[in-house]
Motif scaffolding. Sequence first.
Motif, PDB file in Angstrom:
ATOM      1  N   THR A   1     118.868  52.924  -1.255  1.00 50.32           N
ATOM      2  CA  THR A   1     119.774  53.998  -1.632  1.00 50.32           C
ATOM      3  C   THR A   1     118.984  55.149  -2.252  1.00 50.32           C
ATOM      4  N   THR A   2     119.651  56.280  -2.392  1.00 47.49           N
ATOM      5  CA  THR A   2     119.003  57.441  -3.020  1.00 47.49           C
ATOM      6  C   THR A   2     118.560  57.110  -4.438  1.00 47.49           C
ATOM      7  N   LEU A   3     119.399  56.406  -5.175  1.00 49.16           N
ATOM      8  CA  LEU A   3     119.066  56.038  -6.547  1.00 49.16           C
ATOM      9  C   LEU A   3     117.812  55.166  -6.593  1.00 49.16           C
ATOM     10  N   GLU A   4     117.732  54.182  -5.712  1.00 50.25           N
ATOM     11  CA  GLU A   4     116.561  53.307  -5.682  1.00 50.25           C
ATOM     12  C   GLU A   4     115.295  54.089  -5.331  1.00 50.25           C
ATOM     13  N   ASN A   5     115.426  55.016  -4.394  1.00 56.17           N
ATOM     14  CA  ASN A   5     114.272  55.851  -4.023  1.00 56.17           C
ATOM     15  C   ASN A   5     113.864  56.794  -5.151  1.00 56.17           C
ATOM     16  N   ASP A   6     114.869  57.329  -5.856  1.00 63.73           N
ATOM     17  CA  ASP A   6     114.564  58.214  -6.982  1.00 63.73           C
ATOM     18  C   ASP A   6     113.784  57.460  -8.062  1.00 63.73           C
ATOM     19  N   ILE A   7     114.173  56.232  -8.328  1.00 64.51           N
ATOM     20  CA  ILE A   7     113.487  55.433  -9.351  1.00 64.51           C
ATOM     21  C   ILE A   7     112.045  55.162  -8.939  1.00 64.51           C
ATOM     22  N   LYS A   8     111.828  54.923  -7.658  1.00 64.69           N
ATOM     23  CA  LYS A   8     110.463  54.671  -7.177  1.00 64.69           C
ATOM     24  C   LYS A   8     109.562  55.893  -7.355  1.00 64.69           C
ATOM     25  N   SER A   9     110.172  57.058  -7.435  1.00 66.61           N
ATOM     26  CA  SER A   9     109.373  58.275  -7.602  1.00 66.61           C
ATOM     27  C   SER A   9     109.022  58.541  -9.060  1.00 66.61           C
ATOM     28  N   GLN A  10     109.604  57.750  -9.974  1.00 68.23           N
ATOM     29  CA  GLN A  10     109.339  57.917 -11.402  1.00 68.23           C
ATOM     30  C   GLN A  10     108.212  56.979 -11.832  1.00 68.23           C
ATOM     31  N   ASN A  11     107.257  57.492 -12.573  1.00 64.27           N
ATOM     32  CA  ASN A  11     106.111  56.684 -12.995  1.00 64.27           C
ATOM     33  C   ASN A  11     106.026  56.530 -14.511  1.00 64.27           C
TER      34      ASN A  11
ATOM     35  N   ASP B   1     107.223  54.606 -18.190  1.00 64.76           N
ATOM     36  CA  ASP B   1     107.494  53.225 -18.604  1.00 64.76           C
ATOM     37  C   ASP B   1     108.976  52.887 -18.497  1.00 64.76           C
ATOM     38  N   ARG B   2     109.826  53.863 -18.761  1.00 64.32           N
ATOM     39  CA  ARG B   2     111.257  53.593 -18.761  1.00 64.32           C
ATOM     40  C   ARG B   2     111.755  53.080 -17.408  1.00 64.32           C
ATOM     41  N   PHE B   3     111.194  53.636 -16.321  1.00 62.74           N
ATOM     42  CA  PHE B   3     111.720  53.309 -14.996  1.00 62.74           C
ATOM     43  C   PHE B   3     110.857  52.336 -14.206  1.00 62.74           C
ATOM     44  N   LEU B   4     109.628  52.119 -14.624  1.00 62.22           N
ATOM     45  CA  LEU B   4     108.770  51.204 -13.877  1.00 62.22           C
ATOM     46  C   LEU B   4     109.364  49.792 -13.823  1.00 62.22           C
ATOM     47  N   ARG B   5     110.064  49.387 -14.877  1.00 68.03           N
ATOM     48  CA  ARG B   5     110.650  48.050 -14.912  1.00 68.03           C
ATOM     49  C   ARG B   5     111.781  47.886 -13.902  1.00 68.03           C
ATOM     50  N   TYR B   6     112.334  49.024 -13.418  1.00 72.47           N
ATOM     51  CA  TYR B   6     113.437  48.964 -12.458  1.00 72.47           C
ATOM     52  C   TYR B   6     112.995  49.254 -11.028  1.00 72.47           C
ATOM     53  N   ARG B   7     111.712  49.427 -10.828  1.00 73.28           N
ATOM     54  CA  ARG B   7     111.227  49.728  -9.482  1.00 73.28           C
ATOM     55  C   ARG B   7     111.489  48.542  -8.558  1.00 73.28           C
ATOM     56  N   GLY B   8     112.147  48.817  -7.437  1.00 72.12           N
ATOM     57  CA  GLY B   8     112.451  47.768  -6.475  1.00 72.12           C
ATOM     58  C   GLY B   8     113.698  46.969  -6.783  1.00 72.12           C
TER      59      GLY B   8
END
Length: 637
Positions: free
Chosen positions: A15-25, A27-34
């Motif tokens: 989804t767009t949300l999942e792809n957006d999270i993958k573009s964030q590097n 600490d807050r979002f790395l735990r939610y990657r994938g």
Amino acid sequence: MTGTLVILATAYASTTLENDIKSQNTDRFLRYRGVPKCLLPISGRPALSWWYDEARAIYSNIYIVATAHSYKHFERWASGHSFPKENILNSGFSEGAISDISFVHRVKDINDDLSIVPADLLFDNSRGHQLLETLKANGESRVIYHIPEHGDDPRIHRIAVAANSDLLTKEDATDARKLLICPVAFVIRHDRLTQLEPYLRKVHQDAKQVVSGDNTVVSLEKDIFNFYEQEEDVKAIEVDYVTAHGYLNPRVTLKEYLEKWEKLLNSNIPPRSPENYPHHKEEPIVTRSFARVGLMGNPSDGFYGKTMSLLISNFWAEVTLIPNPLSQVEYTTISILPNPVADPHLFSSIESMAVISETDGYDNGDRLLQACCKVFFTHCKKNAIAINTKQGFSVLFETNIPRQVGLAGSSAIISAFWKTLLKFYGVTDKQIPLPLQASLVLSAEQDELGISAGLQDRVIQAYGGLVFMDFGKQQVDQYGYGKYERLNMDNLPPLWLAYVADPKDSGKVHSSVRQRFANGEPAVVEAMRQFAQFTTDAKDALEQRDHKRFAELMSSNFNLRRAVYGDAALGNANLRMIELAKEYNCVAKFPGSGGAIVGMWNGSDASSRSEDLRDLRWALEKEGFVYVEIVPNAGEV
């Protein structure tokens, strides 16, 4: 009918949300990657968790259909929600909703009305309960759907709405065949389930593959209305049951998630206070468990023998547990914090990582804490020991016990954490007696992690001080622990410890002897009997304060061990420390499985004792060994 709910988590595209999270590097979002969108936090909990609590009270059977890519995520989610692992079904890669439903029917042999919902369906609990009750109780084939603002949900094929749909305005109805909408939920009656496979076979015969770039889309994904096209009683359920259906939109962005969805259900979280959380703890808990030296009888503790062990204050493992504050959204979570030295997660360079890996190996302390938690929780649950699991914590450990020299460093970490868990959850020694605690700590290492170990280390770390241990086979086989007796530490002679500064794996010494004992080899069986007798004799010697006799028994213990294991297994460094001890009027033996020796002065002229020990220390240090005077510990922190 008992009611069966199928949750479709079979997305074939991010989804767009999942792809957006993958573009964030950050600490807050790395735990939610994938992480699948349905497992991202909504008000501190995975979106799926909010309504699963309602669903489990309504449906007797709930299945989650995942893909090969997402299966492990749902398996992890299930572990925190008492969801049966066998009800998470790995479909490989989805060929469409009807195919997924047929898959569940085949694998689980279902003969029940099926309610089907997408995994990222989001609603508040009151409306969610009403929706699920309606789906289960209606007994008709029904579809719930809404008109999305942007496009369609790629996980469920778009439904071409009939022109007479009562959800469309008159203007929309004139061009209804071109309007595509997303189903929110639907029901398939149990008598239609047997038609799924014939339907799919027919579709497969007519299917054509459409190739687009590197992706192949198989037109097996036929919509729900196509399956129902001869079904006159398909009716719509009003969309008002779902107040947050917009989260289904696969084009929800990270910005929209943060602004609208992340805290959507905050009002559903009851405010926490000391009054409604009476068991809440605030103060950190710090516990220590100390190193030990086996004074006599080892290694017979692993062979139904007898040993005498002493806890020492020189080295310890310390565990700090920090309770989660009431304000923390994820109040129940448990976090293991890395130790920068004992359990490094950060390295100054790739060269540093390689050197540390070569020196310290790859075992980490995290697994010790994790295994301890598992054994503690399982035992409490099995024995109806009530513990409050609503509050979680963060935990970290540090240790200064030399690695791999047989001083019980691993068991000290587990024992310290065990004591911390007892304090945090308010479990007493009466509920779990000390002998049993030692056996459970051993289970964390031996059964959970496959570490070769005996009971001696865990017993002394539970009891403290100086303990005589009898591991008679009948007693251990019947109760899971031996007979333990505290001895007077004041009867001990002054003791010292020396160990290898750059040790190897101490556990390798035991490898062949254990198998020889299991095979009933007479020499090994007799040796273990002799080790046990040495311990009984040493107990008598100490009670009489006969230190000369105690020294003789220490020498006999080492000599027998050398005969059984052989010089190759004992290692040149260990043998060299023993030789140096003899040169300076001392006797010594292994305090554990190898890498260190424990000794005492055994000269005839007391006036030379200090000089002998000083010279021994210098000689050991010159050859790269470490020497310390032992400070006994009664078990206090």
